[in-house]
Write an enzyme that holds these catalytic residues in place. Structure first.
Site, short mmCIF file in Angstrom:
data_model
loop_
_atom_site.label_atom_id
_atom_site.label_comp_id
_atom_site.label_asym_id
_atom_site.label_seq_id
_atom_site.Cartn_x
_atom_site.Cartn_y
_atom_site.Cartn_z
CB SER A 100 -4.90 -5.04 -2.06
OG SER A 100 -4.31 -5.87 -3.12
CD GLU B 73 -8.48 -0.99 3.85
OE1 GLU B 73 -7.83 -1.43 4.78
OE2 GLU B 73 -7.78 -1.48 2.75
CG ASN C 192 -4.52 -6.67 2.60
OD1 ASN C 192 -5.35 -7.32 3.19
ND2 ASN C 192 -4.46 -6.34 1.22
CG HIS D 140 -8.42 -2.28 -0.88
ND1 HIS D 140 -7.91 -2.76 0.06
CD2 HIS D 140 -8.46 -3.35 -1.83
CE1 HIS D 140 -7.99 -3.95 -0.08
NE2 HIS D 140 -8.04 -4.48 -1.18
#
Length: 595
Positions: free
Chosen positions: A429, A462, A500, A450
């Site tokens: 991540s 992702e 993120n 991800h």
């Protein structure tokens, strides 16, 4: 100032003013609507007629009650009409000049004990109050649109505001069925202060061509459970409005994260202000419409994979024994793939498979799958105590500890074991995918996938291409992601990817607000849930994710982008150093009962 605020004037009958008038009239208040434009006043009356007609149709009010509501709303074009008001709420355009003109005029019109509230979301309430003849009666009353639906109201005091005025409007907000949150005077207050920094970074991410507008929006909706993606939300708010708010925030904070992304200026100056103009980040079928239409930037269905042929994937290897590894193995097995689940020992692999069996049993209990489907799914999973079992898999997915050295060793091993042409994927991540790729002799076969926890429930993946990833590997992984019923979004190999990189600076800014004693944990969490539609407040989320995990991601983002605004808040570092890591330790930002 102990008036019950029974007669209220609303100055400015745009979308926000009309919504406020609607809510007040329905709550039994006499409402004086004032706008220099007769057309705006007429439109406000029509909007109230339409909304109350819908309320009658839905059985929420009677026709008699509807007539009473309409009778309580009167419109005027002259500020003099506010003379009898107990409270005046100003919602004219966001400029000091426009608002100060209204305030100065009201000083000569309203009673000395009347309260004057500004609906600003970006300008200084203190500055507006200081120009007034009675600064003690001036405060901010920030509603959120659509006013009828949104529960949050920010009650903004300046250092000059009388406590009685705050108490009176707080009581009014409760009477309206709203949740008032008390905040101090700084640009954006709580909700917009956190929201607009995030929206600005999303605009900058899009401007840098890091990801498409559709992928940025899908990533935040599916990865964070948000009701709208950031670029669609900017179009709804108004690109010009967002730019104004950010300018005000930046002039106060000098934080680069608040400096409006250049694209906001370009769109504003071109008149592409979002839904209201019919075009912003997206194109709409008419000004004011919520319906997007295809434009030159709309991706074709198969264009994301670049039209490249894909490799055949029949069997999948998942390396790891934690929650993420077992969740991913479950997802692939449910979709019909043969899965090898490899851990450091046979015992660990068996335990991971047992965890999947429990998860599937819950699905059967809830009626989401049949007992037969559960048995077939479990039969597709082969637990193994060594990576040697990956010799024949077509796709190997790594889901081990978030430690670059460990992952690089694992990829070096996969390189030796996996057959030529196998796709090698990392679920990292926050670490560079290319560093995993370079640990192999076939970096063109390596890509990031991800997943989000819990993998069986979360729809997003992702897909992270490095500069070395082959086109057919990218096409293969997109195809596989669709087959396992997940939504793929494409992004490049940089820290945080989409979710993120947008989520953690927002969480960090929330921590800074608490650190600066601007607002409480509870008020910030309430503001973001009620004002932003977030499923969890930032502090609830931080405690669930883990403060140590959050700090590690923030450190990675700060190292990669070198932006001082991304430096982790000292309060977060102190809590982690003290071993307060969130729910898992029983204490983070809040305390939890140990199970």
């Amino acid at each position: 100032m102990d008036t019950p605020l029974s007669t209220i004037a609303v100055v400015g009958l745009g979308t926000m003013g009309t919504g406020i008038a609607d809510v007040l009239a329905r709550a039994g208040r006499e409402v004086i609507g004032i706008d220099v434009s007769d057309a705006a006043a007429t439109q406000a009356v029509a909007a109230l007629e339409a909304s109350t007609t819908r309320a009658v149709a839905r059985g929420r009010i009677t026709e008699e009650e509807r007539q009473d509501v309409l009778a309580r709303f009167r419109t005027f074009s002259d500020l003099q009409a506010a003379a009898e008001a107990d409270l005046v709420i100003e919602v004219v355009p966001e400029s000091y000049e426009a608002k100060q003109e209204v305030f100065r005029a009201l000083d000569a019109i309203v009673r000395p004990d009347a309260i004057i509230a500004t609906g600003t979301n970006a300008l200084s309430v203190t500055r507006l109050a200081a120009d007034s003849a009675h600064p003690e009666r001036v405060l901010g009353l920030h509603f959120f649109t659509p006013v009828q639906a949104m529960k949050l109201v920010e009650v903004v005091s300046s250092v000059l505001t009388a406590p009685q005025a705050v108490d009176a409007v707080t009581a009014l907000a409760h009477d309206l069925g709203k949740e008032p949150v008390a905040v101090g005077d700084r640009p954006g207050f709580v909700a917009d202060g956190l929201l607009f920094g995030y929206l600005n970074q999303a605009a900058a991410m899009y401007e840098a061509k890091y990801a498409s507008r559709e992928d940025i929006d899908a990533a935040m909706k599916l990865g964070c459970g948000l009701p709208m993606g950031p670029l669609a939300l900017l179009d709804l708010i108004g690109v010009d409005t967002a730019r104004t708010v950010l300018e005000a925030m930046y002039s106060e904070s000098h934080d680069r994260l608040h400096a409006p992304a250049p694209i906001l200026k370009q769109l504003s100056e071109a008149g592409l202000t979002g839904r209201k103009s019919g075009r912003g980040f997206y194109t709409y079928d008419a000004p004011g419409s919520a319906t997007t239409v295809r434009d030159a930037l709309t991706p074709l269905e198969d264009s994301a994979a670049g039209g490249a042929a894909s490799r055949e994937v029949r069997s999948v290897g998942v390396a790891g024994s934690g929650t993420m590894a077992s969740g991913i193995a479950e997802v692939f097995a449910k979709a019909g793939y043969e899965v090898v689940l490899a851990a450091r020992s046979q015992e660990k692999a068996d335990t991971a498979k047992a965890r999947i069996a429990k998860s599937l049993a819950r699905s059967v209990d809830k009626g989401r799958m049949t007992g037969e489907a559960r048995d077939e799914t479990l039969a597709r999973i082969t637990p193994a105590g060594s990576l040697d079992s990956f010799a024949e898999v077509d796709l190997a997915v790594e889901a081990v500890a978030e430690d670059l050295e460990i992952k690089q060793q694992l990829f070096a091993t996969l390189d030796k074991i996996c057959k030529p042409g196998a796709v090698l994927a990392t679920t990292t991540s926050s670490l560079p995918v290319v560093a995993c790729a370079r640990a192999t002799s076939r970096p063109q076969d390596v890509i990031g996938m991800h997943f989000f926890n819990p993998a069986p429930a979360m729809k997003l993946v992702e897909i992270v291409r490095t500069v070395l990833t082959a086109d057919d590997v990218h096409a293969t992984v997109r195809e596989v992601t669709a087959k396992i019923r997940k939504h793929p979004v494409d992004c490049g190999d940089r820290a945080g990817f989409i979710v993120n990189a947008l989520l953690f600076p927002y969480l960090n800014n929330a921590i800074k607000m608490v650190q600066e004693h601007y607002a409480t944990l509870d008020d910030i969490d309430a503001a973001m849930k009620l004002g932003g539609g977030y499923p969890m407040g930032p502090f609830e989320l931080l405690d669930v994710v883990g403060l140590d995990v959050s700090l590690a991601i923030e450190q990675v983002l700060h190292r990669e982008f070198r932006d001082p605004g991304l430096a982790p808040a000292p309060l977060l570092e102190h809590l982690v150093a003290a071993g307060c890591l969130g729910r898992k330790t029983g204490r983070g930002f809040r305390e939890y009962a140990r199970r």
